[in-house]
Motif scaffolding. Sequence first.
Motif, PDB file in Angstrom:
ATOM      1  N   SER A  49     -26.892 -34.097  23.377  1.00 50.76           N
ATOM      2  CA  SER A  49     -28.223 -34.699  23.491  1.00 50.76           C
ATOM      3  C   SER A  49     -29.213 -34.046  22.538  1.00 50.76           C
ATOM      4  CB  SER A  49     -28.734 -34.583  24.931  1.00 50.76           C
ATOM      5  OG  SER A  49     -28.728 -33.230  25.357  1.00 50.76           O
ATOM      6  N   ASP A  50     -28.970 -32.798  22.189  1.00 54.44           N
ATOM      7  CA  ASP A  50     -29.826 -32.067  21.248  1.00 54.44           C
ATOM      8  C   ASP A  50     -29.090 -31.989  19.914  1.00 54.44           C
ATOM      9  OD1 ASP A  50     -31.285 -30.240  19.758  1.00 54.44           O
ATOM     10  OD2 ASP A  50     -31.754 -28.975  21.478  1.00 54.44           O
ATOM     11  N   LYS A  98     -30.123 -31.315  16.871  1.00 53.25           N
ATOM     12  CA  LYS A  98     -30.443 -30.152  16.033  1.00 53.25           C
ATOM     13  C   LYS A  98     -29.614 -28.945  16.453  1.00 53.25           C
ATOM     14  CE  LYS A  98     -34.405 -27.580  14.196  1.00 53.25           C
ATOM     15  NZ  LYS A  98     -35.884 -27.474  14.206  1.00 53.25           N
TER      16      LYS A  98
END
Length: 338
Positions: free
Chosen positions: A203-204, A206
């Motif tokens: 979901s993240d 980065k």
Amino acid sequence: MNHFSKGPSMDRDDTTLRVLSTSDLAGLDMPLADVVDTVEQAYRALAAGTSDNPRKLTAKPADGHSVSYAMLGRDGVRDVVAIKTSYKHGLHESRDRQHYYTTLTLYDDVTGLPVAMMDCSRIGSLRTPAASALLARACAAPGASTALVIGTGTQGRLALPFLLTTLPTLERLLLSGTHPDGIAAVRAELARHFPGRDVELVSDLKAAAREADVVVATAGAHTPVAIEADWLKPGATAVLVGHGLAPSTLHRADRVIATSEAQMRITGTDMADADGNLPAVDLELPAIVSGVSKARTAAKQRVFAYNSGLVVTDIALGHRFAQLAIEQGLGTEIALWK
């Protein structure tokens, strides 16, 4: 390496053309390792100068609603000449509203007779992730253990199985995607080819990019995802197939690798800088797989790799599928020149 026969096993009639449809090819299968070997062999032949892969022709209307390509090539290993066409309409629309047609027509350059005309979508769906996996193998830093795939479309669904074929030591498999059906398809393909392996949905993005040793970006043109150069860890390899990487990953890379620099300058214009420029390519994949040069010169280099299709790989894989289909009596004979 795959074994293949040349023209005598193919059609002997100079008035008819065997047409292989999507459904004709759907039931044919090749192990992923054989697909990779076939594609790699095509690159080696191109590097050796025995095959020809002229620059592709492109036509696009001013408003950009469609794009079409024509590609001619000759496989010097199989003595096969082919023409590939590709037409996509509705580029401003979502993927499910687009129209896409691609064909490959093969001719035996020993007998001078046609081999087959086929839907090329199946060939492309295998050739492209195989090339990405070869780029990853060539560019990955020693000890690479984590791979991140962006996108769950046609290319995203086979990206991980092919990566595991060329980089079997990968331990963590990460996926960035939003479409439930696509995510399920990625997991299904992975389980089919590598039972027991699973993928982590991230979901993240980065944070995931900072952990990945290899990133393969396969997302569609409408994706909001764009990994920036400073998200990538030292030694990371970023392979661009579709979308999902920002231009900075190319312009700030320590090394730039491409399947073809000429092709990148045609199809990679969305990665140009503010002045419309693309950086020079350090090496092309055919030279790397032939053993002439190495993709990276230091373990901590960030490597950007651009995967654009070369028709010689379509020819090699398409010829093999045509052989399999003909051996099984598949296809329809059309009296095209009668």
